[in-house]
Design a protein around this motif. Structure first.
Motif, PDB file in Angstrom:
ATOM      1  N   ALA A 139     112.821  65.161  82.429  1.00 36.39           N
ATOM      2  CA  ALA A 139     113.836  66.211  82.263  1.00 36.39           C
ATOM      3  C   ALA A 139     113.348  67.549  82.808  1.00 36.39           C
ATOM      4  O   ALA A 139     114.142  68.391  83.214  1.00 36.39           O
ATOM      5  N   ARG A 140     112.019  67.745  82.829  1.00 36.24           N
ATOM      6  CA  ARG A 140     111.481  69.044  83.252  1.00 36.24           C
ATOM      7  C   ARG A 140     111.695  69.314  84.738  1.00 36.24           C
ATOM      8  O   ARG A 140     111.570  70.457  85.169  1.00 36.24           O
ATOM      9  N   LEU A 183     105.016  76.504  80.525  1.00 31.06           N
ATOM     10  CA  LEU A 183     105.995  76.419  81.607  1.00 31.06           C
ATOM     11  C   LEU A 183     106.315  74.976  81.969  1.00 31.06           C
ATOM     12  O   LEU A 183     107.056  74.717  82.909  1.00 31.06           O
ATOM     13  N   ALA A 184     105.759  74.032  81.214  1.00 34.71           N
ATOM     14  CA  ALA A 184     106.038  72.603  81.409  1.00 34.71           C
ATOM     15  C   ALA A 184     105.750  72.142  82.820  1.00 34.71           C
ATOM     16  O   ALA A 184     106.551  71.447  83.438  1.00 34.71           O
ATOM     17  N   TYR A 185     104.592  72.528  83.348  1.00 33.40           N
ATOM     18  CA  TYR A 185     104.212  72.010  84.654  1.00 33.40           C
ATOM     19  C   TYR A 185     103.970  70.511  84.540  1.00 33.40           C
ATOM     20  O   TYR A 185     103.587  70.008  83.479  1.00 33.40           O
ATOM     21  N   PRO A 186     104.181  69.790  85.648  1.00 30.56           N
ATOM     22  CA  PRO A 186     103.996  68.333  85.609  1.00 30.56           C
ATOM     23  C   PRO A 186     102.584  67.974  85.187  1.00 30.56           C
ATOM     24  O   PRO A 186     101.629  68.611  85.625  1.00 30.56           O
ATOM     25  N   GLY A 187     102.466  66.970  84.333  1.00 30.35           N
ATOM     26  CA  GLY A 187     101.146  66.488  83.934  1.00 30.35           C
ATOM     27  C   GLY A 187     100.561  67.210  82.737  1.00 30.35           C
ATOM     28  O   GLY A 187      99.543  66.786  82.210  1.00 30.35           O
ATOM     29  N   THR A 188     101.167  68.316  82.309  1.00 33.20           N
ATOM     30  CA  THR A 188     100.610  69.026  81.161  1.00 33.20           C
ATOM     31  C   THR A 188     100.994  68.326  79.861  1.00 33.20           C
ATOM     32  O   THR A 188     102.008  67.628  79.794  1.00 33.20           O
ATOM     33  N   LEU A 189     100.163  68.509  78.854  1.00 31.02           N
ATOM     34  CA  LEU A 189     100.379  67.870  77.558  1.00 31.02           C
ATOM     35  C   LEU A 189     100.240  68.910  76.459  1.00 31.02           C
ATOM     36  O   LEU A 189      99.501  69.877  76.616  1.00 31.02           O
ATOM     37  N   PRO A 190     100.918  68.709  75.342  1.00 29.07           N
ATOM     38  CA  PRO A 190     100.767  69.656  74.235  1.00 29.07           C
ATOM     39  C   PRO A 190      99.462  69.409  73.477  1.00 29.07           C
ATOM     40  O   PRO A 190      99.014  68.276  73.372  1.00 29.07           O
ATOM     41  N   THR A 191      98.856  70.488  72.985  1.00 24.02           N
ATOM     42  CA  THR A 191      97.811  70.328  71.979  1.00 24.02           C
ATOM     43  C   THR A 191      98.464  70.740  70.658  1.00 24.02           C
ATOM     44  O   THR A 191      99.645  71.070  70.644  1.00 24.02           O
ATOM     45  N   ARG A 251     111.603  75.997  87.767  1.00 26.56           N
ATOM     46  CA  ARG A 251     110.260  76.590  87.793  1.00 26.56           C
ATOM     47  C   ARG A 251     109.395  76.136  88.962  1.00 26.56           C
ATOM     48  O   ARG A 251     108.461  76.800  89.339  1.00 26.56           O
ATOM     49  N   TYR A 252     109.657  74.937  89.493  1.00 25.51           N
ATOM     50  CA  TYR A 252     108.833  74.408  90.593  1.00 25.51           C
ATOM     51  C   TYR A 252     109.597  73.254  91.231  1.00 25.51           C
ATOM     52  O   TYR A 252     110.572  72.763  90.663  1.00 25.51           O
ATOM     53  N   VAL A 274     100.339  76.909  82.035  1.00 27.17           N
ATOM     54  CA  VAL A 274     101.048  75.769  82.628  1.00 27.17           C
ATOM     55  C   VAL A 274     101.710  74.877  81.574  1.00 27.17           C
ATOM     56  O   VAL A 274     102.705  74.207  81.862  1.00 27.17           O
ATOM     57  N   ILE A 275     101.180  74.903  80.375  1.00 25.68           N
ATOM     58  CA  ILE A 275     101.786  74.077  79.321  1.00 25.68           C
ATOM     59  C   ILE A 275     103.113  74.693  78.871  1.00 25.68           C
ATOM     60  O   ILE A 275     104.135  74.005  78.771  1.00 25.68           O
ATOM     61  N   PHE A 302      95.670  64.281  80.768  1.00 26.50           N
ATOM     62  CA  PHE A 302      96.056  65.636  81.151  1.00 26.50           C
ATOM     63  C   PHE A 302      96.035  65.740  82.670  1.00 26.50           C
ATOM     64  O   PHE A 302      95.019  65.493  83.310  1.00 26.50           O
ATOM     65  N   GLY A 303      97.173  66.059  83.242  1.00 30.54           N
ATOM     66  CA  GLY A 303      97.270  66.154  84.695  1.00 30.54           C
ATOM     67  C   GLY A 303      97.806  64.901  85.349  1.00 30.54           C
ATOM     68  O   GLY A 303      97.985  64.865  86.565  1.00 30.54           O
ATOM     69  N   LEU A 304      98.045  63.872  84.572  1.00 29.68           N
ATOM     70  CA  LEU A 304      98.751  62.692  85.087  1.00 29.68           C
ATOM     71  C   LEU A 304     100.236  62.942  84.823  1.00 29.68           C
ATOM     72  O   LEU A 304     100.639  63.100  83.668  1.00 29.68           O
ATOM     73  N   VAL A 305     101.028  63.004  85.874  1.00 33.75           N
ATOM     74  CA  VAL A 305     102.447  63.288  85.677  1.00 33.75           C
ATOM     75  C   VAL A 305     103.055  62.135  84.877  1.00 33.75           C
ATOM     76  O   VAL A 305     102.978  60.976  85.284  1.00 33.75           O
ATOM     77  N   LEU A 310      95.724  65.010  73.190  1.00 28.12           N
ATOM     78  CA  LEU A 310      95.541  64.580  71.796  1.00 28.12           C
ATOM     79  C   LEU A 310      95.478  63.073  71.650  1.00 28.12           C
ATOM     80  O   LEU A 310      95.002  62.571  70.637  1.00 28.12           O
ATOM     81  N   TYR A 345      96.380  73.774  89.089  1.00 26.97           N
ATOM     82  CA  TYR A 345      95.372  73.317  88.130  1.00 26.97           C
ATOM     83  C   TYR A 345      95.020  71.880  88.461  1.00 26.97           C
ATOM     84  O   TYR A 345      95.757  71.199  89.171  1.00 26.97           O
ATOM     85  N   SER A 355     111.511  74.919  78.529  1.00 29.58           N
ATOM     86  CA  SER A 355     110.976  74.552  79.845  1.00 29.58           C
ATOM     87  C   SER A 355     110.882  73.046  80.057  1.00 29.58           C
ATOM     88  O   SER A 355     111.073  72.565  81.159  1.00 29.58           O
ATOM     89  N   LYS A 356     110.592  72.295  79.032  1.00 29.85           N
ATOM     90  CA  LYS A 356     110.464  70.850  79.180  1.00 29.85           C
ATOM     91  C   LYS A 356     111.824  70.167  79.195  1.00 29.85           C
ATOM     92  O   LYS A 356     111.936  68.990  79.459  1.00 29.85           O
ATOM     93  N   ASN A 357     112.855  70.934  78.851  1.00 31.27           N
ATOM     94  CA  ASN A 357     114.185  70.404  78.587  1.00 31.27           C
ATOM     95  C   ASN A 357     114.184  69.448  77.385  1.00 31.27           C
ATOM     96  O   ASN A 357     115.058  68.592  77.241  1.00 31.27           O
TER      97      ASN A 357
END
Lengths: 485, 474
Positions: free
Chosen positions: A317-318, B43-51, A323-324, B40-41, A196-199, A233, A98, B88-90
């Protein structure tokens, strides 16, 4: 022929009249990057895809100034199908599925991503030397650091590889390397640009921003990046505005504050003198400049360490190998997966910050440290607000010294935070801040000045910065600005 | 064995009935292919944020209202940090410092009729974890459940027995499912209870050592678990033994609790405010709007039904069937015979619905047709015997009930004089039977009635015919 060193409006005209094609710009960018590859500005190049995209743009209407222009993206901003490592071993095989919102935005303008730039691992550091891929080098002197954490983006802009780069700034990571490499770097108001998308490093401080060789191009890129994002948000809805609108306007009557702390003996005298010259110039041109006391500035680094490391310990922590990303092979049990993956995957500085951050949030510590820090941060915000009731902008040095040697010791973590002592307060208060090159030290290394505005006053910052840029008219190309033949 | 005083506290997690998950737009569903309801949220992929799903906040307000809780108007989320593959996010996003509801109660009615308030300490919103399945040395993870919205409801330690635990859980289930908060299916895991049990000798003693019972698969097991645990602890104390705070689980096969682990001290979750979600500020308007959408709850329904003359047994049965009760509610304001309405719904209509596996909303029985039907039954134009013949048509066609009766040749003569004329004629033609009747042979009236029906080809309203016949025979 060289095109990327031309004025952006000129390039746009050439594209529009089909005298050049986006592919010419892309090829030129890759030639530049190849020529400067020893500077180690990039972790991953996007050559194949960039060429493909450039070709696909040939039949499209050139509908904006950014159309067809190559852009470098810091490697902590996720790009679909393009490796995103955060300069860490733990993500060195990570190919996102993504795009970050900012990536979607630059794609919407038909900009072309040329590659992913080098940085401190997970943006933790101030010299880009914590990168798993080795540090980028300063184009003004390859023995010097480019600063960090957005060191690769600063390097590629300073070296004139491309016109545009994205950086991220948690505690000065755009402005400090911009200062060390003599470029313009803006950290916008917290919430201006989607994260969103910034690690994430420290969620309440992180902000993406544009890095360019001049003020106009910076404002132009910011125009393309901003906006409320339903996926973030903390992003803020604002009325649409053109950040270039005050560029070229007079500054008569502008009220400017200089915090005394920024001009104290923590800053080298060469830099102080340069800033004082600027103050004189501003007064001459009809602005009023006052020295002011701003409370809490001297606490900013301490607060930053607590908040940034606390949040980082949780954000990172993730990365657990499930998962990746990197995963320890043949683990005996789940503990093994966690411990060995993270022990192998993270570098020293990242581990140090995770440990300190975990300690700071442990048991009663969260109340004693983190919550306390949040509350002092609020006070600090109010203090800044009060200054901006009376003043349009605030200025001061961006850094306490100019870029130092790549070989300088890294063993004192407190020292590295002191590199950022002048930039961190801006993140703590969520304000916009920009680095503008204002001259050179005796070793011909760039000196930068910070322009800080009230929340959402980026246009005002560009106003003052563009005025000074024009007045100073500095030669900011480290290679002497060879003209095209 | 001497008597100890048990102290019980219950923590209930219920999954909220929302379309999507709490922090992403993945579908909130059950029973789908593993990991098909994820993004992706989740599964806590890097860079994702909660809504933040606003539906969750609304349900939170509704639940807090139903549970008589105070509502916190300025609240935030917190991160609960721990390493475990099910998150997933720990870290889990929850509400530690500012739960949406607090200081509430639920009232239970004990078997002897005595009422007791079970006090609610707090209720907060959080995300569910993923499901893990162990296969040999491997663990499989299904993230479909990860991020499903939950509310956790924590009582004060004010419950005194297994029976009260059961009544509390039943009441909670009734309230939350009627409030459209959750479907509260324990077998599907959408309602889960953990029970804390300790005992002590005297009211003045400090609370005893606590055992937490997890993995309780049904409300009756919760009761049994509590009772077994009280028994176990009593035995230990009586033998002069002590035990450490522990987590136990209810074992379905043993019908008893078994030790899972002794509680570790100092579980350190490193809670801190979630920086990715701004503070949530609830306005009076939001609270009022959410409250307005709370459906009529069982206690109020019960009261209304009884007031309208519905029998105790029908009232109870209607409330047990949410969809019939909702249908019945549409008739509350109508001038009709509500007892007849409830008989209809619980009788022939229920039989049809069960047989055809339908919900009443899937039938053609509009309120108008229902009212017509009740009227026809009430004035005996339609007999219950005839109703059975045409019930399918009533529930499947859109014609009026009278039209359906006509089509099926059910046309009762309800004209008083017409029936009277026929009856007078039958009486004249059958003097012997009339005589028999007058001499006390009750059977004779049935014969006469048979003649009336024969003459009218069965169309006479039987009740009316009988009344007139009896009158004419005097």
């Amino acid at each position: 022929m060289k095109y990327l060193n031309k004025d952006i409006k000129e390039i746009n005209k050439l594209l529009k009249s089909k005298k050049i094609k986006p592919i010419d710009l892309v090829e030129e960018a890759f030639e530049n990057i190849e020529k400067n590859k020893d500077l180690n500005a990039y972790i991953t190049l996007n050559k194949e895809e960039a060429i493909k995209q450039a070709k696909s743009l040939e039949d499209k209407e050139v509908d904006n100034l950014l159309f067809g222009l190559p852009i470098a993206v810091k490697d902590n901003i996720v790009t679909k199908d393009l490796r995103t490592t955060c300069a860490s071993h733990i993500l060195d095989n990570f190919i996102p599925i993504y795009n970050a919102t900012v990536v979607e935005k630059i794609k919407a303008k038909n900009m072309i991503i040329i590659g992913k730039t080098n940085m401190d691992e997970f943006a933790m550091g101030s010299s880009s030397r914590t990168s798993y891929f080795g540090a980028p080098k300063n184009p003004w002197n390859p023995k010097k650091i480019s600063g960090g954490s957005s060191g690769g983006s600063a390097t590629t802009i300073a070296a004139r590889d491309v016109l545009f780069a994205l950086g991220s700034d948690t505690g000065g990571s755009i402005r400090q390397p911009a200062s060390y490499t003599g470029i313009v770097g803006m950290k916008p108001t917290y919430g201006r640009i989607s994260r969103f998308g910034l690690v994430a490093f420290a969620s309440s401080l992180d902000q993406i921003g544009p890095m360019t060789k001049n003020v106009y191009e910076n404002a132009l890129l910011l125009n393309a990046l901003v906006g409320k994002d339903e996926k973030d948000l903390t992003s803020v809805r604002r009325e649409e505005e053109d950040f270039t609108r005050f560029i070229g306007k007079d500054i008569k009557g502008m009220k400017i504050a200089v915090p005394n702390y920024f001009m104290s003996d923590i800053v080298s005298s060469e830099i102080i003198d340069k800033v004082k010259e600027i103050i004189k110039l501003l007064e001459k041109k009809g602005a009023t400049v006052d020295y002011v006391d701003v409370k809490y500035l001297e606490n900013a680094v301490t607060l930053y360490q607590i908040i940034a490391m606390g949040e980082a310990s949780s954000n990172l922590a993730r990365f657990d190998g499930i998962r990746y990303g990197h995963s320890y092979e043949n683990p005996k049990n789940i503990e093994d997966v966690y411990l060995k993956t993270r022990a192998e995957g993270f570098g020293e500085e990242v581990k140090r910050r995770i440990m300190v951050g975990s300690y700071l949030l442990s048991g009663e510590n969260a109340k004693v440290y983190y919550n306390k820090a949040l509350s002092i941060r609020d006070d600090m915000r109010k203090e800044f607000k009060n200054v901006f009731k009376k003043y349009d902008l605030m200025i001061g040095p961006t850094t306490t010294t100019t870029a130092y040697n790549l070989t300088d010791p890294m063993d004192d973590p407190r020292k590295s935070f002191m590199d950022d002592v002048l930039v961190i307060p801006v993140n703590m208060a969520g304000l916009p801040g920009l680095n503008l090159p204002i001259g050179f030290d005796k070793n011909n290394m760039p000196i930068g000045m910070q322009v800080i505005g009230d929340s959402f006053e980026e246009a005002k910052i560009y106003h003052l910065a563009s005025f000074l840029e024009k007045e100073l008219n500095l030669e900011l190309n480290p290679f002497g600005g060879e003209e095209d033949e | 064995m001497s008597n100890y005083i048990p102290t019980i506290g219950v923590e209930v997690h219920v999954e909220l009935k929302t379309k999507t998950k709490i922090f992403s737009n993945s579908i909130n569903g059950y029973g789908e292919m593993a990991n098909s309801l994820t993004n992706v949220i989740d599964l806590a992929y890097p860079g994702t944020l909660p809504t933040l799903n606003e539906e969750v906040i609304n349900l939170g307000i509704k639940a807090a209202t139903i549970l008589n809780c105070k509502i916190r108007k300025v609240m935030h989320f917190d991160r609960k940090n721990y390493f475990y593959p099910d998150i997933s996010k720990n870290y889990q996003i929850t509400q530690n410092a500012t739960p949406i509801g607090y200081d509430g109660y639920v009232e239970i009615t004990k078997e002897n009729g005595e009422k007791k308030k079970i006090y609610i300490e707090e209720m907060h919103i959080e995300e569910d974890t993923c499901k893990s399945a162990h296969r040999g040395t491997k663990t499989l993870l299904d993230f479909n459940r990860a991020g499903v919205p939950l509310i956790e409801i924590v009582t004060k330690p004010c419950i005194s027995s297994g029976e009260e635990t059961k009544l509390y859980l039943e009441k909670l289930r009734e309230l939350l499912s009627y409030g459209d908060i959750s479907d509260c299916k324990i077998e599907e895991g959408s309602m889960r209870a953990d029970v804390n049990v300790s005992i002590r000798k005297n009211e003045s003693d400090p609370l005893g050592t606590k055992a937490e019972i997890k993995n309780i698969g049904s409300i009756s097991n919760a009761k049994l678990g509590v009772e077994k645990e009280i028994e176990r602890q009593t035995k230990l104390y009586e033998n002069g033994e002590t035990f450490l705070p522990q987590t136990r689980r209810f074992d379905d096969k043993l019908n008893d609790t078994v030790l899972m682990r002794v509680k570790e001290t100092g579980n350190d979750y490193r809670y801190f405010p979630e920086p990715d979600i701004p503070f949530v500020v609830l306005t009076d308007e939001m609270i009022e709007n959410a409250r307005k959408t709370i459906p009529m709850l069982p206690d109020e329904r019960r009261k209304k039904y009884l007031e309208l003359g519905v029998s105790e047994i029908n009232t109870k049965k209607l409330i047990q069937n949410r969809s019939l009760s909702d249908y019945f509610n549409t008739l509350l304001e109508e001038k009709t015979n509500h007892q007849v309405a409830s008989n209809l719904l619980l009788g022939d209509i229920s039989a049809y619905l069960n047989k055809n596996e339908k919900d009443i909303t899937e039938t053609t029985l509009t309120k108008e047709r229902m009212l017509e039907l009740i009227e026809l039954l009430e004035n005996n134009t339609l007999t219950s015997k005839n109703l059975k013949e045409i019930i399918n048509e009533i529930l499947e066609s859109t014609e009026t009930i009278k039209e359906i009766m006509k089509k099926n040749g059910i046309e009762n003569i309800t004209d008083d004089t017409e029936i009277r004329n026929i009856i007078q004629k039958i009486i004249k033609e059958n003097p012997e039977s009339v005589n028999d009747y007058k001499n006390g042979h009750d059977r004779a009236i049935k014969f006469l009635m048979g003649q009336v029906m024969k003459e009218t080809k069965g169309k006479a309203n039987p009740k009316m015919a009988m009344d007139i016949l009896t009158e004419e025979l005097k």
